[in-house]
Motif scaffolding. Structure first.
Motif, PDB file in Angstrom:
ATOM      1  N   PRO A  16      47.102  34.508  48.102  1.00 13.12           N
ATOM      2  CA  PRO A  16      48.377  33.941  48.577  1.00 13.12           C
ATOM      3  C   PRO A  16      49.630  34.306  47.758  1.00 13.12           C
ATOM      4  CG  PRO A  16      47.088  32.244  47.481  1.00 13.12           C
ATOM      5  CD  PRO A  16      46.244  33.474  47.479  1.00 13.12           C
ATOM      6  N   ILE A  17      49.919  35.583  47.658  1.00 17.13           N
ATOM      7  CA  ILE A  17      51.201  36.018  47.077  1.00 17.13           C
ATOM      8  C   ILE A  17      51.771  37.134  47.961  1.00 17.13           C
ATOM      9  CG2 ILE A  17      50.619  35.398  44.691  1.00 17.13           C
ATOM     10  CD1 ILE A  17      50.078  38.351  44.161  1.00 17.13           C
ATOM     11  N   GLN A  18      53.090  37.343  47.850  1.00 21.54           N
ATOM     12  CA  GLN A  18      53.795  38.264  48.756  1.00 21.54           C
ATOM     13  C   GLN A  18      53.145  39.654  48.837  1.00 21.54           C
ATOM     14  OE1 GLN A  18      57.212  37.278  50.322  1.00 21.54           O
ATOM     15  NE2 GLN A  18      56.071  38.634  51.659  1.00 21.54           N
ATOM     16  N   GLY A  19      52.827  40.213  47.678  1.00 20.20           N
ATOM     17  CA  GLY A  19      52.322  41.583  47.640  1.00 20.20           C
ATOM     18  C   GLY A  19      50.925  41.731  48.244  1.00 20.20           C
ATOM     19  N   HIS A  20      50.245  40.618  48.453  1.00 22.77           N
ATOM     20  CA  HIS A  20      48.919  40.681  49.071  1.00 22.77           C
ATOM     21  C   HIS A  20      48.972  40.222  50.527  1.00 22.77           C
ATOM     22  CE1 HIS A  20      46.151  41.487  45.536  1.00 22.77           C
ATOM     23  NE2 HIS A  20      47.373  41.530  45.031  1.00 22.77           N
ATOM     24  N   ILE A  21      49.957  39.398  50.853  1.00 26.42           N
ATOM     25  CA  ILE A  21      50.110  38.945  52.243  1.00 26.42           C
ATOM     26  C   ILE A  21      50.623  40.105  53.103  1.00 26.42           C
ATOM     27  CG2 ILE A  21      51.442  37.443  53.788  1.00 26.42           C
ATOM     28  CD1 ILE A  21      51.460  35.358  51.476  1.00 26.42           C
ATOM     29  N   THR A 135      44.017  45.838  48.218  1.00 27.87           N
ATOM     30  CA  THR A 135      45.473  46.013  48.300  1.00 27.87           C
ATOM     31  C   THR A 135      46.015  46.900  47.180  1.00 27.87           C
ATOM     32  OG1 THR A 135      45.831  44.045  46.988  1.00 27.87           O
ATOM     33  CG2 THR A 135      45.802  43.756  49.383  1.00 27.87           C
ATOM     34  N   GLN A 136      45.119  47.542  46.416  1.00 26.65           N
ATOM     35  CA  GLN A 136      45.594  48.467  45.377  1.00 26.65           C
ATOM     36  C   GLN A 136      45.065  49.864  45.688  1.00 26.65           C
ATOM     37  OE1 GLN A 136      44.351  46.321  41.795  1.00 26.65           O
ATOM     38  NE2 GLN A 136      46.177  45.056  41.916  1.00 26.65           N
ATOM     39  N   THR A 137      45.464  50.849  44.900  1.00 25.33           N
ATOM     40  CA  THR A 137      45.043  52.222  45.222  1.00 25.33           C
ATOM     41  C   THR A 137      43.525  52.367  45.096  1.00 25.33           C
ATOM     42  OG1 THR A 137      45.262  52.942  42.925  1.00 25.33           O
ATOM     43  CG2 THR A 137      47.182  53.279  44.338  1.00 25.33           C
ATOM     44  N   ALA A 186      41.373  36.055  32.650  1.00 25.09           N
ATOM     45  CA  ALA A 186      40.941  35.494  33.941  1.00 25.09           C
ATOM     46  C   ALA A 186      41.247  36.462  35.078  1.00 25.09           C
ATOM     47  CB  ALA A 186      41.613  34.151  34.186  1.00 25.09           C
ATOM     48  N   TYR A 187      42.405  37.114  35.017  1.00 20.95           N
ATOM     49  CA  TYR A 187      42.744  38.100  36.053  1.00 20.95           C
ATOM     50  C   TYR A 187      41.869  39.348  35.933  1.00 20.95           C
ATOM     51  CZ  TYR A 187      46.878  35.595  37.793  1.00 20.95           C
ATOM     52  OH  TYR A 187      47.722  34.687  38.376  1.00 20.95           O
ATOM     53  N   PHE A 188      41.556  39.721  34.684  1.00 23.80           N
ATOM     54  CA  PHE A 188      40.698  40.900  34.501  1.00 23.80           C
ATOM     55  C   PHE A 188      39.335  40.636  35.152  1.00 23.80           C
ATOM     56  CE2 PHE A 188      38.631  44.021  31.292  1.00 23.80           C
ATOM     57  CZ  PHE A 188      38.702  45.033  32.229  1.00 23.80           C
ATOM     58  N   SER A 279      57.784  40.704  43.314  1.00 24.49           N
ATOM     59  CA  SER A 279      57.889  39.258  43.542  1.00 24.49           C
ATOM     60  C   SER A 279      57.430  38.432  42.341  1.00 24.49           C
ATOM     61  CB  SER A 279      57.040  38.879  44.755  1.00 24.49           C
ATOM     62  OG  SER A 279      55.685  39.195  44.491  1.00 24.49           O
ATOM     63  N   MET A 280      56.860  39.088  41.336  1.00 22.83           N
ATOM     64  CA  MET A 280      56.377  38.326  40.184  1.00 22.83           C
ATOM     65  C   MET A 280      57.112  38.723  38.906  1.00 22.83           C
ATOM     66  SD  MET A 280      52.372  38.627  41.192  1.00 22.83           S
ATOM     67  CE  MET A 280      51.836  37.624  39.833  1.00 22.83           C
ATOM     68  N   ALA A 281      58.293  39.311  39.075  1.00 20.75           N
ATOM     69  CA  ALA A 281      59.038  39.850  37.932  1.00 20.75           C
ATOM     70  C   ALA A 281      59.188  38.815  36.821  1.00 20.75           C
ATOM     71  CB  ALA A 281      60.416  40.302  38.400  1.00 20.75           C
ATOM     72  N   TRP A 371      52.586  45.720  34.212  1.00 17.92           N
ATOM     73  CA  TRP A 371      51.222  45.270  33.924  1.00 17.92           C
ATOM     74  C   TRP A 371      50.332  45.583  35.125  1.00 17.92           C
ATOM     75  CZ3 TRP A 371      48.889  40.090  35.404  1.00 17.92           C
ATOM     76  CH2 TRP A 371      49.481  39.585  36.555  1.00 17.92           C
ATOM     77  N   THR A 372      49.107  45.079  35.086  1.00 21.02           N
ATOM     78  CA  THR A 372      48.071  45.237  36.123  1.00 21.02           C
ATOM     79  C   THR A 372      47.946  46.717  36.553  1.00 21.02           C
ATOM     80  OG1 THR A 372      47.286  44.403  38.280  1.00 21.02           O
ATOM     81  CG2 THR A 372      49.629  44.165  37.867  1.00 21.02           C
ATOM     82  N   ASP A 373      47.918  47.024  37.833  1.00 22.17           N
ATOM     83  CA  ASP A 373      47.698  48.402  38.285  1.00 22.17           C
ATOM     84  C   ASP A 373      48.951  49.271  38.207  1.00 22.17           C
ATOM     85  OD1 ASP A 373      48.971  46.856  40.241  1.00 22.17           O
ATOM     86  OD2 ASP A 373      48.173  48.041  41.882  1.00 22.17           O
TER      87      ASP A 373
HETATM   88  C1  7WV Z   1      48.668  38.532  41.103  1.00 20.04           C
HETATM   89  C2  7WV Z   1      47.873  38.045  40.115  1.00 20.04           C
HETATM   90  C3  7WV Z   1      47.013  38.897  39.479  1.00 20.04           C
HETATM   91  C4  7WV Z   1      46.950  40.231  39.848  1.00 20.04           C
HETATM   92  C5  7WV Z   1      47.783  40.737  40.842  1.00 20.04           C
HETATM   93  C6  7WV Z   1      48.639  39.865  41.466  1.00 20.04           C
HETATM   94  C7  7WV Z   1      47.772  42.158  41.293  1.00 20.04           C
HETATM   95  O1  7WV Z   1      47.642  43.068  40.484  1.00 20.04           O
HETATM   96  O2  7WV Z   1      47.892  42.376  42.501  1.00 20.04           O
HETATM   97 BR1  7WV Z   1      45.754  41.289  38.964  1.00 20.04          BR
END
Ligand code: 7WV
Ligand code: UDP
Length: 455
Positions: A16-21, A135-137, A186-188, A279-281, A371-373
């Protein structure tokens, strides 16, 4: 409506966040265009805070992530929020399936974000076809797949890193959870856990298109059949095949299109830098200051998205002092902006949606990944797709103003910049081709549908 003969009913469940919706919502629209009924399940919190666009061909329904009042970002910890999402999400997803059971259109297929692998278990409990939607490469997914299966041992002790189908990668090119050991455990765990369910999934969809990462798709296909179905950009910006599809249609923040368009329309072609960190800046004060001074010192116009939560980090009087040279907004319709002729370059955090949008609209980039991908995507922007540069980070973790100014000039006015533009146009053509009738992504969507639909 309920009596209409649909070929089947899919339920799409995004993180439930913009980049995944956005991508799952767009993919659902494609399925509707292929004769299916599609329901997008958001959380109650999201449903209560925004209005889905009424012109949409989709149905909307809700599950609960356990944070109906404040959203999961309010949770005491990331770990706690993910656990609660699993417990309450599983229960309310089951309720949603049951609610549809004795209707004319029971749910035939659940397309779930693999950040929520428990959704597949719920689907299987009900004997429903379950498809993971990444939703990522494909490249990033394949890296996580390697780590998850112990094929890439952490911490990384020797570089460069060789993974079949990927270019050799330096530590800085890896997703941040790998290059910065111990960050966001936790995200990893969540991104690695995406692969705890994919063996049992009936299909694996990825929001990319084959031509962007052919070797990565081929390599990953040896371990599971992946179907690239992207880019999931509203049809209006690509082949225009779907009617009334010119916006994602589920915006968590309001944008002022009128102000942005009016301002951009007074600027010459290719003269404006567009900046957004997604959206998470959450930049440091110092990084915001370096960006602000770089923009002030550069000769180009700029349109900068600074979310409300980031505004206090701008230097005092910045907005007054820039006058008509720049426009700062809290949110915009990014697709509308990127497709405006005035835009010459996109300074981006390299979130996958933003990058895919820039590739699809033919806009060259300056990558400032956070961060992340994003780090891995920035590497591809520069060295694989050759549509821009990745800004160099200093020892203190900041991209300094001189580097930002240099990168902007490289893209906006150097000889290399012309190549970036040419390459960006090429990717746009290939993106259009991929989603057009008979294109690779279009064929994969048909193949996907044929897996669970009889007619
Ligand atoms: C939100 C929270 C955690 C991660 C992401 C978004 C993302 O990379 O899409 Br890991
Ligand atoms: N976006 C937008 N307006 C803005 C900034 C971003 O509509 O002012 C959209 C953008 O088009 C993209 C999404 O928000 O679809 C951001 O997704 P991305 O994967 O780029 O980054 P994230 O927000 O997940 O970090």
């Amino acid at each position: 409506m309920e009596n209409k003969a649909y070929r089947g009913h899919v339920l799409a469940l995004p993180f439930p966040i913009q980049g995944h919706i956005n991508p799952l919502l767009q993919f659902s629209k494609h399925l509707v265009s292929k004769g299916l009924k599609a329901t997008l399940a958001t959380t109650r919190f999201i449903h209560n805070t925004m209005q889905p666009q009424s012109s949409s061909s989709l149905q909307f329904d809700t599950i609960s992530d356990g944070y109906d009042e404040g959203g999961f970002a309010q949770a005491e910890s990331i770990h706690a929020s993910l656990n609660r999402m699993e417990t309450i999400g599983s229960k309310t997803l089951a309720d949603l399936i049951i609610k549809n059971k004795n209707t004319a259109n029971p749910i035939d297929c659940i397309i779930y974000d693999p950040f929520l692998p428990w959704a597949l278990e719920v689907a299987k409990k009900f004997g429903i076809f379950g498809a993971a939607f990444f939703t990522q490469t494909c490249t990033v997914n394949f890296i996580y797949h390697h780590v998850h299966h112990g094929l890439l041992k952490l911490p990384i002790t020797s570089t460069p890193i060789s993974i079949p189908g990927l270019p050799v990668l330096e530590l800085d090119d890896m997703p941040s959870f790998i290059s910065v050991p111990g960050s966001y455990p936790a995200y990893f765990e969540m991104v690695l856990n995406q692969f705890s369910s994919t063996d049992k999934a009936d299909a694996v969809l990825v929001n990319t298109f084959y031509e962007l990462e052919p070797e990565a798709v081929d390599s990953m296909s040896k371990v599971c059949q992946v179907l690239p179905i992207g880019p999931t950009i509203p049809s209006f910006y690509l082949d225009k095949r779907l009617e009334n599809d010119n916006d994602y249609g589920l915006n968590l923040l309001l944008s002022d299109s009128f102000v942005c368009n009016n301002w951009l329309n007074t600027k010459p072609e290719g003269s404006v830098i567009y900046l957004s960190f997604g959206s998470m800046a959450s930049l440091s004060n110092k990084q915001m200051e370096e960006l602000a001074f770089a923009l002030k010192g550069s000769k180009f116009h700029f349109l900068w998205v600074v979310m409300a939560s980031e505004e206090a980090k701008l230097p005092k009087k910045f907005v007054e002092e820039i006058g008509n040279k720049g426009l700062v907004v809290q949110w915009c319709s990014q697709l509308e902006v990127l497709s405006n002729k005035a835009i010459g370059c996109f300074l981006t955090h390299c979130g996958w949606n933003s990058t895919l949008e820039a590739l699809s609209l033919g806009v060259p980039m300056v990558g400032v990944p956070q961060w992340t991908d994003q780090t891995t995507t920035a590497k591809y922007v520069q060295d694989v797709w050759k549509v821009g540069v990745r800004a160099k980070v200093c020892e203190n973790g900041i991209v300094e103003r001189e580097e930002i100014e240099f990168c902007i000039k490289e893209v906006m006015e150097s000889e290399r910049g012309k190549d970036f533009q040419k390459n960006a146009k090429k990717w746009r053509e290939l993106a259009i081709k991929a989603v057009s009738e008979g294109g690779n992504s279009d064929k994969n969507i048909d193949e996907f549908v044929s897996k669970f639909v009889n007619s």
